[in-house]
Write an enzyme that holds these catalytic residues in place. Structure first.
Site, mmCIF file in Angstrom:
data_model
loop_
_atom_site.group_PDB
_atom_site.id
_atom_site.type_symbol
_atom_site.label_atom_id
_atom_site.label_comp_id
_atom_site.label_asym_id
_atom_site.label_seq_id
_atom_site.Cartn_x
_atom_site.Cartn_y
_atom_site.Cartn_z
ATOM 1 N N HIS A 126 0.735 -1.062 -0.319
ATOM 2 C CA HIS A 126 -0.438 -0.014 -0.071
ATOM 3 C C HIS A 126 0.579 1.709 -0.064
ATOM 4 O O HIS A 126 0.885 2.012 -0.646
ATOM 5 C CB HIS A 126 -0.399 0.184 1.056
ATOM 6 C CG HIS A 126 -1.363 1.450 1.448
ATOM 7 N ND1 HIS A 126 -3.047 1.627 0.541
ATOM 8 C CD2 HIS A 126 -1.355 2.306 1.787
ATOM 9 C CE1 HIS A 126 -3.216 2.529 1.525
ATOM 10 N NE2 HIS A 126 -3.007 3.676 1.997
ATOM 11 N N GLU A 127 1.866 1.764 0.920
ATOM 12 C CA GLU A 127 2.604 2.575 0.568
ATOM 13 C C GLU A 127 3.273 2.737 -0.103
ATOM 14 O O GLU A 127 3.757 3.798 -0.781
ATOM 15 C CB GLU A 127 3.612 2.441 1.969
ATOM 16 C CG GLU A 127 2.805 2.285 3.273
ATOM 17 C CD GLU A 127 1.877 3.191 3.755
ATOM 18 O OE1 GLU A 127 2.200 4.393 3.246
ATOM 19 O OE2 GLU A 127 0.807 3.194 4.325
ATOM 20 N N HIS A 162 1.605 4.506 -3.121
ATOM 21 C CA HIS A 162 1.759 5.961 -2.850
ATOM 22 C C HIS A 162 3.018 6.145 -3.727
ATOM 23 O O HIS A 162 3.176 7.611 -4.278
ATOM 24 C CB HIS A 162 1.764 6.370 -1.003
ATOM 25 C CG HIS A 162 0.053 6.508 -0.643
ATOM 26 N ND1 HIS A 162 -0.757 6.692 -0.702
ATOM 27 C CD2 HIS A 162 0.349 5.688 0.222
ATOM 28 C CE1 HIS A 162 -1.758 6.920 -0.648
ATOM 29 N NE2 HIS A 162 -1.329 6.119 0.469
ATOM 30 N N HIS A 201 2.946 8.911 -7.045
ATOM 31 C CA HIS A 201 3.786 10.182 -6.694
ATOM 32 C C HIS A 201 4.937 10.321 -8.551
ATOM 33 O O HIS A 201 4.517 11.235 -8.747
ATOM 34 C CB HIS A 201 4.762 10.207 -5.488
ATOM 35 C CG HIS A 201 5.326 11.585 -5.395
ATOM 36 N ND1 HIS A 201 6.904 11.695 -4.457
ATOM 37 C CD2 HIS A 201 5.026 12.897 -6.129
ATOM 38 C CE1 HIS A 201 6.372 13.154 -4.411
ATOM 39 N NE2 HIS A 201 6.135 13.712 -5.899
#
Length: 228
Positions: free
Chosen positions: A98-99, A102, A106
């Site tokens: 999940h991280e 991100h 980006h």
């Protein structure tokens, strides 16, 4: 006016928020005890997905605490809590993926994330000022202050609403990465969904509370304007 009929809905939303936080901790604890078949740690999963997406320059670091995982867009680093970084459970690989989602957002300038980043400095300022203006307006019965406070508070509410697609999209990416790369089997998807969906619910509950509070302030403002 410190009590309003909308407070009943806010209390319900707050209860949902507490339940969501309980579910996050409960699901993380439960699925932390179930080892993923790949045997890879959260750090290894994160590194692999980052490299597969051309993000070789983004490091993966361990941080203290539990559920302190995040992607830092300023330093461009994925930080994973120690249980996730070193763990090889369903919970660990889910959170790690999940991280990384991100970080990929980006890189690809995902619209909602880009908007969120641009809004952050403004929201950081307005969210600190708005409560004082609203409180002062209520205490002094100055609806002009309440109106300004509502405008500033609305930025924080919009920021939380923008956060929702960012989080849901990161979770969607995480599930896709884990499946396509073979890090989880079909029977393990249930655990991944449990972990990530519970986390997403906390953002939904927080946004709902803020939205209801904003509607409450707006209703009070227009009621006060009519009575003057």
């Amino acid at each position: 006016m410190f009590f309003h009929p909308m407070d009943f809905l806010i209390i319900i939303a707050f209860a949902v928020s507490l339940w969501a936080q309980f579910k996050v901790k409960g699901n993380f604890k439960k699925w932390s005890q179930v080892e993923a078949h790949s045997g890879k740690t959260g750090a290894e999963i994160a590194r692999s997905i980052l490299d597969d997406n051309g993000l070789h320059n983004i490091p993966v670091e361990a941080v203290r605490g539990t559920l302190t995982d995040h992607y830092d867009p300023v330093s461009k680093v994925v930080r994973l809590s120690e249980p996730v970084y070193y763990g090889d459970s369903i919970a660990s690989v889910s959170v790690a993926a999940h991280e990384v989602g991100h970080a990929v957002q980006h890189k690809q300038s995902y619209g909602a994330l880009a908007l969120r980043h641009r809004m952050f400095p403004l929201v950081n300022l307005t969210s600190g000022v708005a409560p004082f203006l609203l409180l002062g307006g209520f205490l002094l019965n100055q609806f002009s202050l309440i109106g300004i406070g509502i405008v500033l508070f609305s930025f924080a509410v919009f920021f939380q609403l923008v956060t929702l697609p960012v989080e849901f999209n990161a979770s969607s990416r995480a599930k896709r990465y884990l499946v396509t790369e073979g890090f989880i089997r079909n029977e393990e998807e249930r655990g991944v969904n449990k972990v990530l969906n519970a986390a997403a619910l906390t953002y939904v509950a927080a946004a709902l509370i803020s939205l209801l509070e904003l509607l409450k302030f707006i209703m009070i403002f227009f009621q006060g304007e009519r009575e003057e």
